[in-house]
Design an enzyme around this catalytic site. Structure first.
Site, PDB file in Angstrom:
ATOM      1  N   LYS A 155       1.004  -1.231  -0.155  1.00 33.35           N
ATOM      2  CA  LYS A 155       0.112   0.145   0.019  1.00 33.35           C
ATOM      3  C   LYS A 155       1.022   1.397   0.024  1.00 33.35           C
ATOM      4  CE  LYS A 155      -3.436   2.474   2.529  1.00 33.35           C
ATOM      5  NZ  LYS A 155      -4.534   2.545   3.505  1.00 33.35           N
TER       6      LYS A 155
ATOM      7  N   HIS B 156      -4.671 -32.276 -35.116  1.00 35.42           N
ATOM      8  CA  HIS B 156      -5.807 -31.148 -35.067  1.00 35.42           C
ATOM      9  C   HIS B 156      -6.848 -31.654 -33.967  1.00 35.42           C
ATOM     10  CE1 HIS B 156      -4.239 -29.091 -38.684  1.00 35.42           C
ATOM     11  NE2 HIS B 156      -4.197 -30.369 -39.391  1.00 35.42           N
TER      12      HIS B 156
ATOM     13  N   GLU C 181       6.275 -33.932 -34.798  1.00 33.64           N
ATOM     14  CA  GLU C 181       6.283 -32.784 -34.381  1.00 33.64           C
ATOM     15  C   GLU C 181       6.916 -32.664 -32.732  1.00 33.64           C
ATOM     16  OE1 GLU C 181       6.267 -29.541 -35.646  1.00 33.64           O
ATOM     17  OE2 GLU C 181       5.023 -29.504 -37.155  1.00 33.64           O
TER      18      GLU C 181
ATOM     19  N   ASN D 162     -20.125 -35.738 -33.457  1.00 31.58           N
ATOM     20  CA  ASN D 162     -20.517 -37.253 -33.197  1.00 31.58           C
ATOM     21  C   ASN D 162     -19.136 -38.122 -33.587  1.00 31.58           C
ATOM     22  OD1 ASN D 162     -23.141 -36.935 -32.764  1.00 31.58           O
ATOM     23  ND2 ASN D 162     -23.598 -36.120 -34.859  1.00 31.58           N
TER      24      ASN D 162
ATOM     25  N   ASP E 296     -29.637 -46.980 -39.678  1.00 31.37           N
ATOM     26  CA  ASP E 296     -29.331 -46.599 -41.262  1.00 31.37           C
ATOM     27  C   ASP E 296     -27.709 -47.104 -41.098  1.00 31.37           C
ATOM     28  OD1 ASP E 296     -28.966 -44.402 -39.582  1.00 31.37           O
ATOM     29  OD2 ASP E 296     -29.736 -42.899 -41.153  1.00 31.37           O
TER      30      ASP E 296
END
Length: 523
Positions: A141, A280, A334, A427, A477
């Site tokens: 202070k 990524h 990397e 997803n 599906d």
């Protein structure tokens, strides 16, 4: 603000005495009178340094097992008096108070104490400093006239200024002041977090206040036009990238750090030697094996094209055999993060391949250290907080819902695929074979698209593979596509209104399906 303030009197009271003797000797050589408390005074006197005893100066002894020793007007008056106000100087003169130009205080080791196994609440509470933070705040202070040092890293700058300028300059005092308040804030936060945890374990705190210290300014962020920096959570105890030791290679980038962190998260989940290949921020390869080198070889084969320029996460010390495998022609890595690296492996990885000393080798230490139980994500205006998705899979609670049952030898791949799918962005669909990742469909808006991509990535390796889905199939599906690709088992959470249609489709194609009852979305 006064520019240069000569340092004539210094108050020293520290718990961490690293570098203190050399600092005190330099101050004494500069003609500074040193005042100190019990343990610190003895430490300095044992080193042959002349020190004034605070208790003798105040005329009031230390008491209550040291809980009260600096809390006295002759101490705080000397710190808080403004040298530019004659009435302040007259007041301290009237009461025989010495002005303190430098305060050197670091606080009781509260965080170190609570990190010890088996520490009691009573032991922790005794390490809550009272006088120390008060001294620090008072000096900060009054930084127009007083310098405050809260760690050994400040000592050399203070000595340099005294030797060069005859005292501390305003720029240094102001910097030390804000660092002092930051120091106290982090200290109080650690105490509050501990006491809250003692009284309300498992709850989300009503207030989250965190402190991170900048560790590095990065070259740029995700893209060259974005600035970036790395900040460290100083109370983190888990093995992590921020506190890792870089053994070789150029500076890590923002994207390197994100990918390495994700790669490390994957291999933590396996007891066997494991390797993950990250590109990524999605895994393009992962595997477990009898040895680390075999796990790495299988992981790199998951998607060789994507693996070029990737980063690797490993859960064992990198040995020579693993390094030799990574040095094969045609590979470009990397960065590698692992608990440790054998010296022979470091030598090979940094000399033999074309990338040589460019590869970043990051040593994080033992992965057995605990991971944080909560994860946070910033959104505009605040943060989201949730439990980390780290609950172990419990296959005994899973249910085979088809007429066709799972062959015993397939269960290892089912477990591996289920462990992997939680690390892929939703997803998410993964294909696994021989406890290695052979196909990934990530981040698609349609689950059908993710299935198609995973099958395309796996190509002929989809035959005999296991398919894992991070959430339920809303429709049947995807099942014919999986069957045509040669998938031999499917694992998913279940819970769709169309579950029976999906089960019927699996029965029609002779594919066993396992419901886990748990979803693994990763947005």
């Amino acid at each position: 603000m006064t520019d240069v303030v000569p340092v004539r009197n210094a108050l020293i009271s520290v718990s961490n005495k690293l570098g203190l003797v050399d600092f005190a000797l330099a101050l004494q050589t500069a003609g500074v009178t040193l005042f100190s408390t019990g343990g610190t005074r003895k430490h300095l006197e044992d080193a042959g340094i002349s020190v004034e005893d605070i208790a003798s100066y105040t005329g009031f002894p230390e008491m209550l097992d040291g809980r009260v020793k600096t809390l006295h007007p002759k101490v705080f008056g000397g710190i808080l008096a403004r040298r530019d106000k004659p009435e302040h100087m007259d007041a301290i003169s009237e009461h025989d108070i010495e002005p303190f130009d430098l305060v050197v205080v670091n606080l009781y080791p509260f965080e170190a104490t609570i990190s010890r196994p088996g520490v009691t609440t009573a032991e922790a509470i005794e390490q809550i400093d009272i006088g120390g933070p008060s001294l620090v705040r008072a000096a900060a202070k009054n930084s127009s006239h007083v310098a405050i040092a809260t760690c050994a890293e400040h000592y050399s700058a203070i000595v340099d200024e005294i030797q060069t300028h005859g005292g501390t300059r305003s720029t240094l005092r102001r910097t030390l002041a804000w660092e002092a308040f930051d120091h106290c804030s982090r200290y109080d936060r650690a105490i509050a977090d501990y006491l809250r945890g003692e009284s309300a374990r498992g709850d989300f705190p009503p207030v989250i206040t965190q402190s991170f210290r900048r560790k590095a300014v990065l070259r740029y962020g995700e893209n060259p036009h974005q600035r970036a920096a790395l900040y460290a959570n100083e109370i983190s105890t888990s093995a992590n990238l921020v506190n890792a030791m870089q053994l070789s290679g150029k500076e890590l980038s923002y994207n390197n750090l994100l990918d390495l962190d994700s790669a490390l998260a994957i291999v933590r989940g396996f007891a066997q030697p494991a390797a993950s290949v990250m590109k990524h921020n999605n895994p393009c390869g992962a595997a477990t094996g009898q040895s680390l080198s075999s796990a790495v070889e299988k992981a790199m084969a998951g998607d060789p094209l994507s693996a070029f320029g990737s980063v690797l996460g490993l859960n064992r010390t990198v040995d020579l055999a693993t390094a030799e495998m990574l040095c094969q022609p045609g590979l470009f890595i990397e960065a590698i993060v692992a608990p440790d690296f054998e010296a022979s492996a470091v030598g090979l990885l940094t000399t033999k391949p074309k990338w040589r000393d460019n590869v970043r080798l990051m040593k994080v230490g033992r992965l057995e250290d605990p991971m944080p139980p909560l994860v946070q994500r910033y959104i505009s205006g605040g943060i989201l907080v949730q439990d980390a998705d780290r609950q172990a899979a419990v296959p005994l609670q899973w249910k085979t819902v088809t007429a066709e049952t799972v062959e015993d030898e397939v269960w290892d791949d089912i477990y591996f695929a289920w462990e992997m799918v939680k690390h892929v962005k939703s997803n998410a669909i993964v294909l696994a074979s021989d406890t290695s990742l052979v196909g990934v469909g990530a981040g698609q808006m349609s689950r059908v698209d993710s299935v198609e991509i995973a099958i395309e990535k796996a190509a002929e390796r989809s035959t005999g593979s296991v398919l894992a889905s991070d959430a339920f199939f809303p429709f049947a599906d995807s099942i014919p596509m999986a069957a045509d690709a040669g998938v031999i088992a499917i694992v998913q959470p279940g819970g769709s209104r169309k579950d029976q249609d999906v089960i019927d489709a699996c029965n029609d194609h002779g594919i066993p399906m396992v419901f886990t009852g748990r979803r693994h979305f990763k947005h």
